[in-house]
Design a protein around this motif. Sequence first.
Motif, PDB file in Angstrom:
ATOM      1  N   HIS A 157      48.856  35.760  46.294  1.00  0.00           N
ATOM      2  CA  HIS A 157      48.013  37.066  45.744  1.00  0.00           C
ATOM      3  C   HIS A 157      46.628  36.897  46.729  1.00  0.00           C
ATOM      4  O   HIS A 157      46.232  38.136  46.883  1.00  0.00           O
ATOM      5  CB  HIS A 157      47.785  36.806  44.403  1.00  0.00           C
ATOM      6  N   ASP A 158      46.001  36.129  46.722  1.00  0.00           N
ATOM      7  CA  ASP A 158      44.321  36.149  47.148  1.00  0.00           C
ATOM      8  C   ASP A 158      44.654  36.884  48.664  1.00  0.00           C
ATOM      9  O   ASP A 158      43.675  37.656  48.872  1.00  0.00           O
ATOM     10  CB  ASP A 158      43.554  35.038  47.105  1.00  0.00           C
ATOM     11  N   ALA A 159      45.386  36.335  49.384  1.00  0.00           N
ATOM     12  CA  ALA A 159      45.350  36.853  50.778  1.00  0.00           C
ATOM     13  C   ALA A 159      46.018  38.157  50.855  1.00  0.00           C
ATOM     14  O   ALA A 159      45.302  39.089  51.671  1.00  0.00           O
ATOM     15  CB  ALA A 159      46.184  35.754  51.764  1.00  0.00           C
ATOM     16  N   VAL A 160      46.892  38.558  50.133  1.00  0.00           N
ATOM     17  CA  VAL A 160      47.396  40.056  50.012  1.00  0.00           C
ATOM     18  C   VAL A 160      46.306  40.911  49.456  1.00  0.00           C
ATOM     19  O   VAL A 160      46.017  41.989  49.999  1.00  0.00           O
ATOM     20  CB  VAL A 160      48.596  40.082  49.138  1.00  0.00           C
ATOM     21  N   ASP A 161      45.506  40.520  48.390  1.00  0.00           N
ATOM     22  CA  ASP A 161      44.510  41.534  47.973  1.00  0.00           C
ATOM     23  C   ASP A 161      43.148  41.454  48.870  1.00  0.00           C
ATOM     24  O   ASP A 161      42.886  42.624  48.893  1.00  0.00           O
ATOM     25  CB  ASP A 161      43.979  40.681  46.341  1.00  0.00           C
ATOM     26  N   GLU A 162      43.026  40.506  49.485  1.00  0.00           N
ATOM     27  CA  GLU A 162      41.991  40.679  50.570  1.00  0.00           C
ATOM     28  C   GLU A 162      42.256  41.664  51.675  1.00  0.00           C
ATOM     29  O   GLU A 162      41.574  42.617  51.953  1.00  0.00           O
ATOM     30  CB  GLU A 162      41.784  39.249  51.324  1.00  0.00           C
ATOM     31  N   GLU A 163      43.392  41.745  52.086  1.00  0.00           N
ATOM     32  CA  GLU A 163      43.850  42.599  53.105  1.00  0.00           C
ATOM     33  C   GLU A 163      44.261  43.991  52.474  1.00  0.00           C
ATOM     34  O   GLU A 163      44.220  45.233  53.244  1.00  0.00           O
ATOM     35  CB  GLU A 163      44.907  42.071  54.054  1.00  0.00           C
ATOM     36  N   ASP A 164      45.141  44.008  51.396  1.00  0.00           N
ATOM     37  CA  ASP A 164      45.766  45.323  50.850  1.00  0.00           C
ATOM     38  C   ASP A 164      45.772  45.286  49.382  1.00  0.00           C
ATOM     39  O   ASP A 164      46.785  44.765  48.753  1.00  0.00           O
ATOM     40  CB  ASP A 164      47.056  45.453  51.470  1.00  0.00           C
ATOM     41  N   PRO A 165      44.719  45.722  48.529  1.00  0.00           N
ATOM     42  CA  PRO A 165      44.724  45.668  47.243  1.00  0.00           C
ATOM     43  C   PRO A 165      45.868  46.467  46.590  1.00  0.00           C
ATOM     44  O   PRO A 165      46.529  46.091  45.307  1.00  0.00           O
ATOM     45  CB  PRO A 165      43.479  46.302  46.885  1.00  0.00           C
ATOM     46  N   THR A 166      46.383  47.333  47.346  1.00  0.00           N
ATOM     47  CA  THR A 166      47.565  48.163  46.729  1.00  0.00           C
ATOM     48  C   THR A 166      48.672  47.223  46.540  1.00  0.00           C
ATOM     49  O   THR A 166      49.618  47.282  45.868  1.00  0.00           O
ATOM     50  CB  THR A 166      47.818  49.428  47.580  1.00  0.00           C
ATOM     51  N   SER A 167      49.050  46.325  47.677  1.00  0.00           N
ATOM     52  CA  SER A 167      50.094  45.656  47.535  1.00  0.00           C
ATOM     53  C   SER A 167      49.894  44.372  46.654  1.00  0.00           C
ATOM     54  O   SER A 167      50.618  43.882  45.897  1.00  0.00           O
ATOM     55  CB  SER A 167      50.316  45.044  48.987  1.00  0.00           C
ATOM     56  N   ALA A 168      48.437  44.155  46.317  1.00  0.00           N
ATOM     57  CA  ALA A 168      48.230  43.283  45.228  1.00  0.00           C
ATOM     58  C   ALA A 168      48.594  43.798  43.856  1.00  0.00           C
ATOM     59  O   ALA A 168      48.998  42.967  42.962  1.00  0.00           O
ATOM     60  CB  ALA A 168      46.695  42.751  45.380  1.00  0.00           C
ATOM     61  N   ASP A 169      48.376  45.101  43.713  1.00  0.00           N
ATOM     62  CA  ASP A 169      48.840  45.678  42.697  1.00  0.00           C
ATOM     63  C   ASP A 169      50.324  45.415  42.210  1.00  0.00           C
ATOM     64  O   ASP A 169      50.592  45.431  41.025  1.00  0.00           O
ATOM     65  CB  ASP A 169      48.439  46.989  42.667  1.00  0.00           C
ATOM     66  N   ILE A 170      50.986  45.596  43.285  1.00  0.00           N
ATOM     67  CA  ILE A 170      52.518  45.351  43.034  1.00  0.00           C
ATOM     68  C   ILE A 170      52.849  43.716  42.679  1.00  0.00           C
ATOM     69  O   ILE A 170      53.540  43.866  41.705  1.00  0.00           O
ATOM     70  CB  ILE A 170      53.245  45.580  44.577  1.00  0.00           C
ATOM     71  N   LEU A 171      52.051  42.941  42.979  1.00  0.00           N
ATOM     72  CA  LEU A 171      52.432  41.513  42.779  1.00  0.00           C
ATOM     73  C   LEU A 171      51.841  41.384  41.173  1.00  0.00           C
ATOM     74  O   LEU A 171      52.294  40.699  40.510  1.00  0.00           O
ATOM     75  CB  LEU A 171      51.502  40.517  43.681  1.00  0.00           C
ATOM     76  N   HIS A 172      50.883  42.229  40.917  1.00  0.00           N
ATOM     77  CA  HIS A 172      50.378  42.072  39.624  1.00  0.00           C
ATOM     78  C   HIS A 172      51.477  42.508  38.471  1.00  0.00           C
ATOM     79  O   HIS A 172      51.785  41.938  37.566  1.00  0.00           O
ATOM     80  CB  HIS A 172      49.153  42.959  39.159  1.00  0.00           C
ATOM     81  N   ALA A 173      52.382  43.698  39.128  1.00  0.00           N
ATOM     82  CA  ALA A 173      53.372  44.185  38.016  1.00  0.00           C
ATOM     83  C   ALA A 173      54.358  42.918  38.041  1.00  0.00           C
ATOM     84  O   ALA A 173      54.989  42.934  37.053  1.00  0.00           O
ATOM     85  CB  ALA A 173      53.736  45.340  38.678  1.00  0.00           C
ATOM     86  N   ILE A 174      54.564  42.370  39.268  1.00  0.00           N
ATOM     87  CA  ILE A 174      55.818  41.597  39.271  1.00  0.00           C
ATOM     88  C   ILE A 174      55.442  40.258  38.421  1.00  0.00           C
ATOM     89  O   ILE A 174      56.172  39.825  37.643  1.00  0.00           O
ATOM     90  CB  ILE A 174      55.981  40.831  40.746  1.00  0.00           C
ATOM     91  N   LEU A 175      54.128  39.676  38.410  1.00  0.00           N
ATOM     92  CA  LEU A 175      53.618  38.508  37.765  1.00  0.00           C
ATOM     93  C   LEU A 175      53.882  38.921  35.964  1.00  0.00           C
ATOM     94  O   LEU A 175      54.205  37.986  35.490  1.00  0.00           O
ATOM     95  CB  LEU A 175      52.249  38.512  37.941  1.00  0.00           C
ATOM     96  N   GLU A 176      53.208  40.166  35.728  1.00  0.00           N
ATOM     97  CA  GLU A 176      53.405  40.636  34.486  1.00  0.00           C
ATOM     98  C   GLU A 176      54.786  40.341  33.602  1.00  0.00           C
ATOM     99  O   GLU A 176      55.031  39.920  32.644  1.00  0.00           O
ATOM    100  CB  GLU A 176      52.793  41.938  34.229  1.00  0.00           C
ATOM    101  N   ARG A 177      55.748  41.160  34.389  1.00  0.00           N
ATOM    102  CA  ARG A 177      57.117  41.187  34.049  1.00  0.00           C
ATOM    103  C   ARG A 177      57.782  39.673  34.243  1.00  0.00           C
ATOM    104  O   ARG A 177      58.508  39.182  33.156  1.00  0.00           O
ATOM    105  CB  ARG A 177      57.913  42.180  34.648  1.00  0.00           C
ATOM    106  N   VAL A 178      57.449  39.042  35.209  1.00  0.00           N
ATOM    107  CA  VAL A 178      58.366  37.891  35.348  1.00  0.00           C
ATOM    108  C   VAL A 178      57.833  36.811  34.351  1.00  0.00           C
ATOM    109  O   VAL A 178      58.522  35.955  34.005  1.00  0.00           O
ATOM    110  CB  VAL A 178      58.096  37.403  36.914  1.00  0.00           C
ATOM    111  N   GLU A 179      56.463  36.858  34.110  1.00  0.00           N
ATOM    112  CA  GLU A 179      56.017  35.660  33.152  1.00  0.00           C
ATOM    113  C   GLU A 179      56.377  36.163  31.852  1.00  0.00           C
ATOM    114  O   GLU A 179      56.622  35.167  30.864  1.00  0.00           O
ATOM    115  CB  GLU A 179      54.692  35.623  33.417  1.00  0.00           C
ATOM    116  N   GLN A 180      56.542  37.353  31.599  1.00  0.00           N
ATOM    117  CA  GLN A 180      57.045  37.765  30.240  1.00  0.00           C
ATOM    118  C   GLN A 180      58.460  37.481  30.069  1.00  0.00           C
ATOM    119  O   GLN A 180      58.968  36.681  29.223  1.00  0.00           O
ATOM    120  CB  GLN A 180      56.785  39.388  30.093  1.00  0.00           C
TER     121      GLN A 180
END
Length: 194
Positions: A157-180
């Motif tokens: 996450h942190d490396a992705v967010d540093e280079e491309d916050p838009t891709s990090a937003d996709i990771l946020h959505a994945i995390l939200e659903r997978v953890e749910q």
Amino acid sequence: MATTTAKKSTSQSGASATAKSRRRTARGGVGAALTPEQNAERGFTASETLSENLQRVLVDLIELSLQGKQAHWNVVGRNFRDTHLQLDEIIEAARDFADTVAERMRSLHALPDGRSDVVAQNTTLPEFPQGEIATNEVVDLMTERLDDVAATCRDVHDAVDEEDPTSADILHAILERVEQLSWMVSAENRTPRR
């Protein structure tokens, strides 16, 4: 009225001639040809590190969908139907997110690789057992795998967010659903806290 029609006809033929001229130019006929740089893909291009990090998430999502299907076909025991349907939710989420990650990679001019040998060699998920599996075991196995996917997302996450916050937003959505999904699946085998 005849004058208006004549103007439209002249205007349309002029536009048609301009379009033909552009096509000839684009094909290398009349006019200046496009340079290789002008023909290249445009926009933000993912670094090798960003590509590798998104690829790590992609292979885990593909493997999750495949293992979910394996469990779906072979689960038996109490609460079979509920577990069977819950596995469908996991599979659908994993497939949808894998497609989202792969298409994001392409939009950044990276090359997603979902070939079976690449997935098998690079996934962080442990191998899923063969044969019939009791519902309570499937619950534990799928919870572990959902948590593994979440761990991969958090790891990059942190490396992705540093280079491309838009891709990090996709990771946020994945995390939200997978953890749910992990919480909902694991609840099948839990007992209440006292």
